[in-house]
Design a protein around this motif. Structure first.
Motif, PDB file in Angstrom:
ATOM      1  N   ALA A 643       0.902  -1.567   0.083  1.00 60.69           N
ATOM      2  CA  ALA A 643       0.025  -0.427  -0.140  1.00 60.69           C
ATOM      3  C   ALA A 643       0.812   1.554   0.008  1.00 60.69           C
ATOM      4  N   ALA A 644       0.366   2.638  -1.409  1.00 66.28           N
ATOM      5  CA  ALA A 644       1.557   3.012  -1.000  1.00 66.28           C
ATOM      6  C   ALA A 644       1.408   4.383  -1.108  1.00 66.28           C
ATOM      7  N   ASN A 645       1.307   5.254  -0.302  1.00 63.81           N
ATOM      8  CA  ASN A 645       0.907   7.062  -1.018  1.00 63.81           C
ATOM      9  C   ASN A 645       2.075   7.532  -1.515  1.00 63.81           C
ATOM     10  N   THR A 646       1.282   8.263  -3.012  1.00 64.63           N
ATOM     11  CA  THR A 646       2.496   8.490  -4.107  1.00 64.63           C
ATOM     12  C   THR A 646       2.262  10.193  -4.119  1.00 64.63           C
ATOM     13  N   SER A 647       1.249  10.962  -3.255  1.00 64.76           N
ATOM     14  CA  SER A 647       0.492  11.944  -3.783  1.00 64.76           C
ATOM     15  C   SER A 647       0.940  13.138  -2.557  1.00 64.76           C
ATOM     16  N   ASN A 648       0.856  13.523  -2.919  1.00 61.63           N
ATOM     17  CA  ASN A 648       1.131  15.005  -1.756  1.00 61.63           C
ATOM     18  C   ASN A 648       0.068  14.786  -0.440  1.00 61.63           C
ATOM     19  N   GLU A 649       0.043  13.848   0.020  1.00 59.20           N
ATOM     20  CA  GLU A 649      -1.312  14.709   1.071  1.00 59.20           C
ATOM     21  C   GLU A 649      -0.569  14.243   2.545  1.00 59.20           C
ATOM     22  N   TYR A 650       0.787  15.113   3.125  1.00 56.94           N
ATOM     23  CA  TYR A 650       0.502  14.920   4.410  1.00 56.94           C
ATOM     24  C   TYR A 650      -0.155  14.491   5.345  1.00 56.94           C
ATOM     25  N   THR A 653      -3.153   8.323   7.072  1.00 56.20           N
ATOM     26  CA  THR A 653      -2.522   7.416   7.991  1.00 56.20           C
ATOM     27  C   THR A 653      -2.807   6.053   7.040  1.00 56.20           C
ATOM     28  N   LEU A 654      -2.713   5.094   7.634  1.00 56.38           N
ATOM     29  CA  LEU A 654      -2.965   4.163   7.638  1.00 56.38           C
ATOM     30  C   LEU A 654      -2.039   3.014   8.670  1.00 56.38           C
ATOM     31  N   GLN A 655      -4.024   2.498   9.196  1.00 58.39           N
ATOM     32  CA  GLN A 655      -3.081   1.403  10.543  1.00 58.39           C
ATOM     33  C   GLN A 655      -3.725  -0.073   9.986  1.00 58.39           C
ATOM     34  N   LEU A 656      -2.819  -0.852  10.252  1.00 59.48           N
ATOM     35  CA  LEU A 656      -2.451  -2.298   9.790  1.00 59.48           C
ATOM     36  C   LEU A 656      -3.355  -3.787  11.236  1.00 59.48           C
ATOM     37  N   THR A 657      -2.886  -4.589  10.208  1.00 61.52           N
ATOM     38  CA  THR A 657      -3.821  -5.404  12.093  1.00 61.52           C
ATOM     39  C   THR A 657      -3.872  -7.282  11.338  1.00 61.52           C
ATOM     40  N   ALA A 658      -2.568  -7.403  11.752  1.00 58.75           N
ATOM     41  CA  ALA A 658      -2.735  -9.021  11.583  1.00 58.75           C
ATOM     42  C   ALA A 658      -3.687  -9.827  11.734  1.00 58.75           C
ATOM     43  N   VAL A 659      -4.486 -11.089  10.597  1.00 58.76           N
ATOM     44  CA  VAL A 659      -5.753 -11.717  11.040  1.00 58.76           C
ATOM     45  C   VAL A 659      -5.048 -13.153  10.993  1.00 58.76           C
ATOM     46  N   ASP A 660      -4.587 -13.431  10.090  1.00 60.80           N
ATOM     47  CA  ASP A 660      -3.676 -15.078  10.446  1.00 60.80           C
ATOM     48  C   ASP A 660      -2.030 -15.219  10.105  1.00 60.80           C
ATOM     49  N   SER A 661      -2.025 -15.605   9.434  1.00 59.68           N
ATOM     50  CA  SER A 661      -0.330 -16.317   9.040  1.00 59.68           C
ATOM     51  C   SER A 661      -0.524 -15.862   7.692  1.00 59.68           C
ATOM     52  N   ALA A 662      -1.143 -15.024   7.071  1.00 62.11           N
ATOM     53  CA  ALA A 662      -0.606 -14.860   5.834  1.00 62.11           C
ATOM     54  C   ALA A 662      -1.704 -13.409   5.063  1.00 62.11           C
ATOM     55  N   ASN A 663      -2.409 -12.342   5.795  1.00 59.48           N
ATOM     56  CA  ASN A 663      -2.627 -11.977   5.374  1.00 59.48           C
ATOM     57  C   ASN A 663      -2.741 -10.487   6.835  1.00 59.48           C
ATOM     58  N   ARG A 665      -5.123  -6.862   7.413  1.00 57.69           N
ATOM     59  CA  ARG A 665      -5.961  -5.946   7.285  1.00 57.69           C
ATOM     60  C   ARG A 665      -5.929  -4.514   7.388  1.00 57.69           C
ATOM     61  N   ILE A 666      -6.728  -4.135   6.245  1.00 59.32           N
ATOM     62  CA  ILE A 666      -6.542  -2.559   6.540  1.00 59.32           C
ATOM     63  C   ILE A 666      -7.487  -2.118   7.717  1.00 59.32           C
ATOM     64  N   GLU A 667      -7.449  -1.321   8.730  1.00 55.37           N
ATOM     65  CA  GLU A 667      -8.345  -1.390  10.346  1.00 55.37           C
ATOM     66  C   GLU A 667      -9.109  -0.134   9.625  1.00 55.37           C
ATOM     67  N   SER A 668      -8.250   1.298   8.621  1.00 55.99           N
ATOM     68  CA  SER A 668      -8.464   2.403   8.703  1.00 55.99           C
ATOM     69  C   SER A 668      -7.837   2.614   7.854  1.00 55.99           C
ATOM     70  N   MET A 669      -8.364   3.926   7.194  1.00 54.52           N
ATOM     71  CA  MET A 669      -6.748   4.724   6.644  1.00 54.52           C
ATOM     72  C   MET A 669      -7.565   6.150   5.850  1.00 54.52           C
ATOM     73  N   THR A 670      -6.643   7.284   5.806  1.00 59.22           N
ATOM     74  CA  THR A 670      -7.154   8.098   5.863  1.00 59.22           C
ATOM     75  C   THR A 670      -6.101   9.067   4.054  1.00 59.22           C
ATOM     76  N   GLY A 671      -6.914   9.579   3.345  1.00 62.86           N
ATOM     77  CA  GLY A 671      -5.706   9.697   1.971  1.00 62.86           C
ATOM     78  C   GLY A 671      -5.964   8.451   1.345  1.00 62.86           C
ATOM     79  N   THR A 672      -5.000   8.473   0.021  1.00 63.57           N
ATOM     80  CA  THR A 672      -5.190   7.579  -0.902  1.00 63.57           C
ATOM     81  C   THR A 672      -4.163   7.119  -0.582  1.00 63.57           C
ATOM     82  N   TRP A 673      -4.086   5.262  -0.475  1.00 66.09           N
ATOM     83  CA  TRP A 673      -3.008   4.114  -0.365  1.00 66.09           C
ATOM     84  C   TRP A 673      -3.246   3.159  -1.152  1.00 66.09           C
ATOM     85  N   SER A 674      -3.055   3.203  -1.553  1.00 64.55           N
ATOM     86  CA  SER A 674      -3.136   2.332  -3.224  1.00 64.55           C
ATOM     87  C   SER A 674      -2.090   1.431  -4.101  1.00 64.55           C
TER      88      SER A 674
END
Length: 674
Positions: A643-650, A653-663, A665-674
């Protein structure tokens, strides 16, 4: 002003006693010169002599005894002063004097056939010395050797003493470590059975009554008093055994005063029902010598208030190689309230203190302070109160173990405080074979040190416990299995092959809820600080974690998203270059503040419950990448490798939580993360 009055009365009392002693000594010297050993009731000139009343009132008991020791040197040997002059055998003359003070022996007084109520009889038998007076009104009291003597003619002679204290030697106890002194000890106890007893209920909710007497002090002078039968106390309240000094602490010195059980019954001392309220022992060693004894040294059975101060409980051996460890326990209590043990030593038995589990016969109120415990085949203290109100206070105790027991303490009670204790083996090889301390119920475990290589140092098994400020060393220093555990500021050290400092174990029977940390994890050889091994809905809570106090290799291992990691400090990591993220930084926030070029942060292999937060603070591409073989799940559910933010978005935010041994999950985000 009041103090002055007290001092004045005290000074007057002392002056009166000095005058009495001086009168006795002067008269004694005169009698010694004249060859007489008898103080007359009246002088030859008709003036009043030193009567029994004047002797006892003016000189005082102690002063009179001292004067008698020094003043009289005439023959003893069963003789008393005759009605005329000189010393003659009472068996011949049949007389016991007409007044004053007469020196004799127990045998002499028992042979007396014509006593007089105006005389004071001084018994000079070694260890049994004292003054007796004839009580013509008493025709029924039995002879107990110590405080009542009965002559062949049926006369009762009563010892003059402080009614609140008797000396066991008065009753014939030898204290030589060989003679069985049971009869003398029993007689000393029973000497308090005088007057009209009080009728009380045997226990709460009971309709059964018992007649009880008011006891006092049974004093054991220096010596070792053997007894082969159980001492039962069931109809005397306020009984106090007092010695001249016990063997306190872990040392090989003989106690000054000891009572030694040589039998093999169910108990050495048995306090029964409300007929033994307010029992107390001071400065006395309570010992057993028989390897066939498998009972309880002291059994407190359905009575209220038992106190032990500066005592030693255990076998009589001073050599560890010769110690006997067969007693089931040294102090056992059931359906009891307010048991207090202070500055005592417990050694050599199966258990030290034991409160057994019972549906109704529970013990409420045990306080153990500044005591030594060592050499038990099972454990020092086992308190199994079935979860009822226990009020267990254990503080400033020392547990130097020379043989490997199963555990140091095992507590099951609601309302315990275990603070400031030291549980440590003499060597690592003498650590408990199972665990140091086991806690079940509700209470506080605070400021203790456990230093073993046992499989588990501290086990919290259900209930609610606050664990703070402890220093614990073991293969697994602390294990939480069910219940609620809170606390912080502990230091954990892994001993031996252990791979975790704190083990949080889910249970399908008990929900485990934790609010722990920050704590210190001292072992670099261990893989984990906190370890949750199974993903289970029955475990939840928060771990406050500070990586600066963690020496383990991998920090925290989680196995579910019900445990939240909170940094102990508000950590924000400014990353100016690409890097991999450490599992020791779980729950922390990462930024690209100050970065002059693109920054990529690679996540560790996910374990359910892991969390990270990211904030863009520089106008550069900020990328969060999953490790090879794992993915980041977008809010839509689509799996991506980064997940990358390439724009000029000072401030994006991005919050991640592990749900298992392979994944992740994005819990929340502001701005553009793609």
């Amino acid at each position: 002003m009041e103090d002055g009055k007290k001092k004045g009365r005290y000074a007057g009392h002392e002056a009166e006693k000095r005058r009495g002693r001086q009168e006795m000594q002067e008269y004694g010297q005169e009698q010694e010169q004249s060859g007489s050993s008898r103080i007359p009731a009246a002088g030859a000139d008709g003036k009043a002599g030193l009567t029994r009343r004047k002797l006892l009132a003016s000189a005082g008991m102690a002063g009179a005894a001292a004067a008698l020791y020094g003043a009289f040197t005439g023959p003893v040997s069963g003789a008393v002063a005759g009605p005329a002059s000189g010393v003659v055998a009472a068996a011949v003359y049949g007389g016991c004097g007409t007044g004053g003070c007469l020196r004799t022996t127990i045998a002499g007084l028992r042979a007396c056939s014509s006593p007089t109520a105006d005389a004071v009889y001084f018994i000079s038998d070694p260890g049994q010395e004292g003054m007796f007076i004839y009580d013509p009104a008493d025709t029924a009291s039995p002879d107990n050797t110590g405080t009542i003597l009965v002559s062949a003619s049926g006369a009762r002679f009563k010892r003059v003493f402080d009614k609140g204290e008797v000396n066991v030697k008065w009753f014939g106890a030898k204290g030589d470590g060989i003679t069985d002194d049971y009869s003398a000890i029993r007689a000393a106890i029973d000497s308090f059975k005088a007057g009209t007893p009080l009728t009380i209920l045997t226990g709460a909710g009971s309709n059964v009554t018992v007649d009880v007497y008011t006891g006092g002090v049974v004093y054991f002078p220096a010596g070792h008093y053997c007894f082969g039968q159980t001492i039962y106390i069931n109809d005397i309240n306020n009984m106090n055994f007092r010695g001249a000094g016990s063997r306190h602490g872990q040392n090989a010195t003989k106690p000054t005063s000891a009572i030694r059980y040589t039998g093999s019954g169910a108990a050495a001392i048995h306090l029964q029902t409300n007929g033994a309220r307010n029992f107390q022992v001071d400065d006395l060693s309570l010992e057993y010598t028989n390897s066939s004894f498998t009972g309880d040294l002291v059994f407190i059975d359905q009575c209220v208030a038992a106190c032990f101060y500066r005592c030693t409980f255990g076998d009589a051996s001073l050599n560890a190689a010769q110690s006997v460890r067969t007693a089931a326990s040294l102090l056992k209590a059931t359906q009891t309230e307010n048991v207090i043990v202070e500055r005592c030593t417990f050694n050599n038995a199966v258990k030290g203190i034991h409160v057994p589990h019972h549906q109704t016969l529970r013990c409420n109120g045990l306080s153990v302070s500044s005591c030594f415990f060592y050499d038990f085949t099972e454990g020092a203290i086992k308190y199994d109160n079935g979860g009822s109100i226990g009020l267990v206070l254990l503080d400033n105790c020392f547990d130097p173990i020379r043989i490997p027991p199963q555990y140091a303490i095992d507590i099951y009670a609601d309302g315990y405080l275990i603070a400031g204790n030291l549980f440590v083996g003499a060597t690592d090889q003498q650590s408990p074979t199972q665990l140091g301390a086991k806690l079940l119920g509700r209470g506080v475990f605070e400021g203790n040190r456990i230093n073993y290589i046992s499989p588990v140092g501290l086990l919290s098994y259900g209930g609610y416990v606050e664990i703070s400020g402890n220093n614990i060393r073991a293969a697994i220093p602390m294990q939480i299995v069910g219940g609620i555990a809170t606390g912080s500021s502990n230091e954990f050290t892994v001993a031996g092959p252990g791979d975790r400092h704190v083990d949080i174990v889910p249970s399908t029977l008990l929900t485990t809820s934790v609010q722990l940390g920050p704590d210190r994890f001292a072992s670099a050889s261990a893989a984990y600080a906190y370890h949750v091994g199974v993903n289970n809905k029955f475990v939840r809570g928060t771990l406050r974690y500070d990586e600066n106090f963690d020496s383990s290799a991998q920090g925290i291992k989680l196995a579910g998203d019900n445990i939240r990691i909170e940094p102990a400090v508000n950590a924000s990591n400014a990353m100016t270059a690409s890097a991999g993220l450490s599992v020791k930084k779980l729950g922390q926030t990462f930024t690209n503040a100050g970065a002059a070029s693109a920054v990529t942060l690679t996540l560790p292999a996910p374990v359910a419950g892991m969390r990270y937060a990211f904030v863009k603070l520089a106008n550069q591409t900020f990328t969060v990448a999953a490790a090879s073989g794992t993915a980041i799940r977008q809010l839509s559910g689509t799996a991506v490798s980064s997940a990358a933010n390439t724009s000029n978005e000072y401030g994006a935010t991005l919050q991640l939580t592990a749900v298992d041994s392979a994944n992740w999950r994005i819990e929340s985000m502001t701005g553009t993360w793609s």
